[in-house]
Design an enzyme around this catalytic site. Sequence first.
Site, PDB file in Angstrom:
ATOM      1  N   TYR A  74      24.558 -21.832  89.242  1.00  0.00           N
ATOM      2  CA  TYR A  74      23.280 -21.121  89.362  1.00  0.00           C
ATOM      3  C   TYR A  74      23.110 -20.484  90.742  1.00  0.00           C
ATOM      4  CZ  TYR A  74      21.555 -22.101  84.758  1.00  0.00           C
ATOM      5  OH  TYR A  74      21.397 -22.091  83.393  1.00  0.00           O
ATOM      6  N   ARG A  77      25.027 -17.296  90.806  1.00  0.00           N
ATOM      7  CA  ARG A  77      24.313 -16.255  90.053  1.00  0.00           C
ATOM      8  C   ARG A  77      23.050 -15.806  90.780  1.00  0.00           C
ATOM      9  NH1 ARG A  77      23.109 -18.705  84.654  1.00  0.00           N
ATOM     10  NH2 ARG A  77      22.032 -16.726  84.398  1.00  0.00           N
ATOM     11  N   ASN A 113      15.142 -12.376  80.757  1.00  0.00           N
ATOM     12  CA  ASN A 113      16.007 -12.366  81.937  1.00  0.00           C
ATOM     13  C   ASN A 113      15.414 -13.167  83.080  1.00  0.00           C
ATOM     14  OD1 ASN A 113      17.557 -10.744  80.381  1.00  0.00           O
ATOM     15  ND2 ASN A 113      17.048  -8.838  81.418  1.00  0.00           N
ATOM     16  N   VAL A 114      16.308 -13.714  83.881  1.00  0.00           N
ATOM     17  CA  VAL A 114      15.891 -14.589  84.981  1.00  0.00           C
ATOM     18  C   VAL A 114      16.109 -13.903  86.330  1.00  0.00           C
ATOM     19  CG1 VAL A 114      16.351 -16.689  83.636  1.00  0.00           C
ATOM     20  CG2 VAL A 114      18.190 -15.711  85.040  1.00  0.00           C
ATOM     21  N   ASP A 115      16.469 -12.597  86.312  1.00  0.00           N
ATOM     22  CA  ASP A 115      16.968 -11.937  87.526  1.00  0.00           C
ATOM     23  C   ASP A 115      15.904 -11.228  88.378  1.00  0.00           C
ATOM     24  OD1 ASP A 115      16.461  -9.499  86.093  1.00  0.00           O
ATOM     25  OD2 ASP A 115      18.496  -9.523  85.276  1.00  0.00           O
ATOM     26  N   HIS A 130      12.041 -17.173  79.993  1.00  0.00           N
ATOM     27  CA  HIS A 130      13.043 -18.191  80.338  1.00  0.00           C
ATOM     28  C   HIS A 130      13.042 -18.518  81.824  1.00  0.00           C
ATOM     29  CE1 HIS A 130      15.380 -17.017  76.423  1.00  0.00           C
ATOM     30  NE2 HIS A 130      14.297 -17.733  76.184  1.00  0.00           N
ATOM     31  N   THR A 201      19.205  -7.268  73.826  1.00  0.00           N
ATOM     32  CA  THR A 201      19.297  -8.699  73.508  1.00  0.00           C
ATOM     33  C   THR A 201      20.054  -8.886  72.206  1.00  0.00           C
ATOM     34  OG1 THR A 201      18.057 -10.717  72.966  1.00  0.00           O
ATOM     35  CG2 THR A 201      16.915  -8.634  72.557  1.00  0.00           C
ATOM     36  N   ASN A 226      20.405  -0.931  71.756  1.00  0.00           N
ATOM     37  CA  ASN A 226      21.545  -1.820  71.970  1.00  0.00           C
ATOM     38  C   ASN A 226      22.807  -1.085  71.529  1.00  0.00           C
ATOM     39  OD1 ASN A 226      23.443  -4.066  71.785  1.00  0.00           O
ATOM     40  ND2 ASN A 226      21.676  -5.433  71.685  1.00  0.00           N
TER      41      ASN A 226
HETATM   42  C1  BJW Z   1      23.435  -3.928  76.129  1.00  0.00           C
HETATM   43  C2  BJW Z   1      24.140  -3.319  77.176  1.00  0.00           C
HETATM   44  C3  BJW Z   1      23.553  -2.149  77.771  1.00  0.00           C
HETATM   45  C4  BJW Z   1      25.285  -5.022  76.533  1.00  0.00           C
HETATM   46  N1  BJW Z   1      22.356  -1.716  77.300  1.00  0.00           N
HETATM   47  N2  BJW Z   1      22.264  -3.476  75.692  1.00  0.00           N
HETATM   48  C5  BJW Z   1      15.100 -21.814  65.611  1.00  0.00           C
HETATM   49  C6  BJW Z   1      16.279 -21.714  64.912  1.00  0.00           C
HETATM   50  C7  BJW Z   1      17.464 -22.179  65.473  1.00  0.00           C
HETATM   51  C8  BJW Z   1      17.503 -22.740  66.744  1.00  0.00           C
HETATM   52  C9  BJW Z   1      16.338 -22.837  67.438  1.00  0.00           C
HETATM   53  C10 BJW Z   1      15.157 -22.384  66.872  1.00  0.00           C
HETATM   54  N3  BJW Z   1      14.166 -22.590  67.788  1.00  0.00           N
HETATM   55  C11 BJW Z   1      14.705 -23.132  68.900  1.00  0.00           C
HETATM   56  C12 BJW Z   1      16.016 -23.304  68.710  1.00  0.00           C
HETATM   57  C13 BJW Z   1      16.962 -23.867  69.691  1.00  0.00           C
HETATM   58  C14 BJW Z   1      17.367 -22.902  70.792  1.00  0.00           C
HETATM   59  C15 BJW Z   1      18.077 -21.703  70.186  1.00  0.00           C
HETATM   60  O1  BJW Z   1      17.539 -20.629  70.017  1.00  0.00           O
HETATM   61  N4  BJW Z   1      19.357 -21.848  69.879  1.00  0.00           N
HETATM   62  C16 BJW Z   1      20.139 -20.734  69.350  1.00  0.00           C
HETATM   63  C17 BJW Z   1      21.500 -20.720  70.005  1.00  0.00           C
HETATM   64  C18 BJW Z   1      20.167 -20.797  67.862  1.00  0.00           C
HETATM   65  N5  BJW Z   1      16.247 -22.463  71.598  1.00  0.00           N
HETATM   66  C19 BJW Z   1      15.756 -23.229  72.574  1.00  0.00           C
HETATM   67  O2  BJW Z   1      16.225 -24.330  72.813  1.00  0.00           O
HETATM   68  C20 BJW Z   1      14.576 -22.713  73.367  1.00  0.00           C
HETATM   69  N6  BJW Z   1      13.576 -23.714  73.438  1.00  0.00           N
HETATM   70  C21 BJW Z   1      12.742 -23.962  72.423  1.00  0.00           C
HETATM   71  O3  BJW Z   1      12.716 -23.284  71.414  1.00  0.00           O
HETATM   72  O4  BJW Z   1      11.929 -25.056  72.630  1.00  0.00           O
HETATM   73  C22 BJW Z   1      11.355 -25.670  71.479  1.00  0.00           C
HETATM   74  C23 BJW Z   1      12.484 -26.341  70.690  1.00  0.00           C
HETATM   75  C24 BJW Z   1      13.447 -27.073  71.356  1.00  0.00           C
HETATM   76  C25 BJW Z   1      14.482 -27.671  70.631  1.00  0.00           C
HETATM   77  C26 BJW Z   1      14.556 -27.512  69.258  1.00  0.00           C
HETATM   78  C27 BJW Z   1      13.590 -26.751  68.607  1.00  0.00           C
HETATM   79  C28 BJW Z   1      12.529 -26.158  69.342  1.00  0.00           C
HETATM   80  C29 BJW Z   1      15.004 -22.442  74.793  1.00  0.00           C
HETATM   81  C30 BJW Z   1      15.944 -21.290  74.907  1.00  0.00           C
HETATM   82  C31 BJW Z   1      16.376 -21.139  76.361  1.00  0.00           C
HETATM   83  C32 BJW Z   1      17.457 -20.086  76.538  1.00  0.00           C
HETATM   84  N7  BJW Z   1      17.971 -20.163  77.863  1.00  0.00           N
HETATM   85  C33 BJW Z   1      18.980 -19.208  78.294  1.00  0.00           C
HETATM   86  C34 BJW Z   1      19.487 -19.594  79.704  1.00  0.00           C
HETATM   87  C35 BJW Z   1      18.474 -19.242  80.781  1.00  0.00           C
HETATM   88  C36 BJW Z   1      18.957 -19.724  82.122  1.00  0.00           C
HETATM   89  C37 BJW Z   1      20.203 -19.011  82.571  1.00  0.00           C
HETATM   90  O5  BJW Z   1      20.153 -17.816  82.867  1.00  0.00           O
HETATM   91  O6  BJW Z   1      21.242 -19.654  82.649  1.00  0.00           O
HETATM   92  O7  BJW Z   1      18.427 -17.885  78.274  1.00  0.00           O
HETATM   93  S1  BJW Z   1      20.360 -19.084  77.146  1.00  0.00           S
HETATM   94  C38 BJW Z   1      20.584 -17.350  77.330  1.00  0.00           C
HETATM   95  O8  BJW Z   1      20.316 -16.683  76.058  1.00  0.00           O
HETATM   96  C39 BJW Z   1      19.481 -16.890  78.307  1.00  0.00           C
HETATM   97  C40 BJW Z   1      19.050 -15.598  77.679  1.00  0.00           C
HETATM   98  O9  BJW Z   1      17.755 -15.260  78.142  1.00  0.00           O
HETATM   99  C41 BJW Z   1      19.130 -15.881  76.197  1.00  0.00           C
HETATM  100  C42 BJW Z   1      19.220 -14.674  75.347  1.00  0.00           C
HETATM  101  O10 BJW Z   1      20.391 -13.962  75.621  1.00  0.00           O
HETATM  102  P1  BJW Z   1      20.359 -12.360  75.582  1.00  0.00           P
HETATM  103  O11 BJW Z   1      19.450 -11.856  76.616  1.00  0.00           O
HETATM  104  O12 BJW Z   1      20.122 -11.920  74.199  1.00  0.00           O
HETATM  105  O13 BJW Z   1      21.835 -12.014  76.084  1.00  0.00           O
HETATM  106  P2  BJW Z   1      23.211 -11.906  75.293  1.00  0.00           P
HETATM  107  O14 BJW Z   1      24.286 -12.019  76.282  1.00  0.00           O
HETATM  108  O15 BJW Z   1      23.233 -12.836  74.131  1.00  0.00           O
HETATM  109  O16 BJW Z   1      23.212 -10.457  74.632  1.00  0.00           O
HETATM  110  C43 BJW Z   1      23.313  -9.301  75.419  1.00  0.00           C
HETATM  111  C44 BJW Z   1      23.068  -8.093  74.526  1.00  0.00           C
HETATM  112  O17 BJW Z   1      23.043  -6.953  75.352  1.00  0.00           O
HETATM  113  C45 BJW Z   1      24.152  -7.866  73.463  1.00  0.00           C
HETATM  114  O18 BJW Z   1      23.531  -7.637  72.204  1.00  0.00           O
HETATM  115  C46 BJW Z   1      24.860  -6.589  73.945  1.00  0.00           C
HETATM  116  O19 BJW Z   1      25.335  -5.770  72.867  1.00  0.00           O
HETATM  117  C47 BJW Z   1      23.749  -5.912  74.706  1.00  0.00           C
HETATM  118  N8  BJW Z   1      24.176  -4.983  75.760  1.00  0.00           N
HETATM  119  N9  BJW Z   1      25.280  -4.005  77.411  1.00  0.00           N
HETATM  120  C48 BJW Z   1      21.748  -2.382  76.280  1.00  0.00           C
HETATM  121  N10 BJW Z   1      24.148  -1.497  78.789  1.00  0.00           N
END
Ligand code: BJW
Length: 260
Positions: A74, A77, A113-115, A130, A201, A226
Site C-alpha cells: 500500500y 501504491r 478509486n482510492v487515488d 472504497h 469499472t 469502457n
Molecule cells: C478502462 C481503461 C481506460 C481499462 N478507460 N476504462 C454480492 C454478490 C457477490 C459478492 C458480494 C456481494 N456483496 C458483497 C460481496 C462481496 C464483495 C464482492 O463484491 N466480491 C466480488 C469479487 C464478487 N464485496 C465486498 O466485500 C464489499 N463489502 C461489502 O459488500 O460489505 C458487506 C458484505 C461483506 C461481506 C459479504 C457480504 C456483504 C467491499 C468491497 C471492497 C473492494 N475493495 C477494493 C480494494 C480497495 C483498496 C485497494 O485499492 O487496494 O476496491 S477491491 C478493488 O475492486 C478495488 C476497486 O475499487 C474494486 C473495483 O475494481 P474496478 O475499479 O472495477 O477495477 P478493475 O481493475 O476490476 O477494472 C478496470 C476496468 O477499467 C476494466 O473493465 C477495464 O476494461 C477498464 N479500463 N483502461 C476506461 N483507459
Amino acid sequence: MHDPSDTEAALDRTAAIVRSASGIVVLTGAGISAESRIPTYRDAMEGLWASFDPQRLATPEAFAADPETVTRWYDFRRLRCAEAEPNPGHLALAALQAWCAARGTPFTLLTQNVDRLHQRAGSTDVVELHGTIMAWRDAETGEPWSPPEPPEPIRDFPPRTDRGHLARPDVVWFGEMLPPAAVGIASEAVGSCDVFLSVGTSSQVYPAAGFAEAVSRHGGRVIEVNPESTPLTRLAAAVLRGRSGAMLPALLARAGVVGV
Ligand code: BJW
C-alpha cells in the site's frame, strides 16, 4: 472489428441523453486512472509486486497474516498515486459537474478509486466508496495516522501508531463494510437519478456493481464508458467503447458542455 461510425453514433446518442438529464450519477473505477499510469486491479502488477494478487492482498485476512507485506504494497501504491496526475477523463468529469451545477441539475460522483485524482482534477463532494490510500488510520482504534508528508516512503514496516498499534490504509477491503455515509449518499443518488454513467469499472465488485441494475429497474438510462464489455453492458442504453480519457471529452464536446 470496431466500426468508428458506431462510436460517432454512440457519442451522438449519449450526448442527447446527457443534455436531457434531470439527475446524473457517475460511477468511476480503476480504468479512469489507467491513463494516469495507475494500474487497474485486473492489470498484472509490476516489478517488485509482479507475483502478488491484488484480490488476495486487499483483505483483512492478508493484513492479519502479513502486515509488513500488505503495508509495503500500500505504501508503494500511495507514493505512486501521489506522483500521478489527473488525465482528461478526470478533468471532463469535473467540467460536467460544473455544467450541471450551472443548470441546477443534480450531479453525484461516486468513485471506487482510492487515488484522490478526481479531487485533484477539481471535482467536489466526491463520494469515496472504497476509502482512500492517501489517508491511514490506527487499525484498532480508527484514529487517523499520518504517513510521511510530503509523500516519502514509510520508514519502518509494518508502521505502528503512537499507541503501538498497527497502522493501515483507510481503504475498504473485501469483506469489510463500506463507509455508511458514502453508502447513504450513493443509495439516495442512485434511487433518484435518470442517467447513470459507469466509467472504467469491470462492474464485478459489490455493492457498486449493483448500482446500474438499480437505476435500470426504476427506468433510468445507463451509459457505459469502457474499452471492454462488462456484465453491465447488457443494461446500457449507450456504450462508448474506448478509453475514458478520449471518450469523455468527446462526449462533453458533443453535449455542449463547456470547459473541457
Ligand atoms: C478502462 C481503461 C481506460 C481499462 N478507460 N476504462 C454480492 C454478490 C457477490 C459478492 C458480494 C456481494 N456483496 C458483497 C460481496 C462481496 C464483495 C464482492 O463484491 N466480491 C466480488 C469479487 C464478487 N464485496 C465486498 O466485500 C464489499 N463489502 C461489502 O459488500 O460489505 C458487506 C458484505 C461483506 C461481506 C459479504 C457480504 C456483504 C467491499 C468491497 C471492497 C473492494 N475493495 C477494493 C480494494 C480497495 C483498496 C485497494 O485499492 O487496494 O476496491 S477491491 C478493488 O475492486 C478495488 C476497486 O475499487 C474494486 C473495483 O475494481 P474496478 O475499479 O472495477 O477495477 P478493475 O481493475 O476490476 O477494472 C478496470 C476496468 O477499467 C476494466 O473493465 C477495464 O476494461 C477498464 N479500463 N483502461 C476506461 N483507459
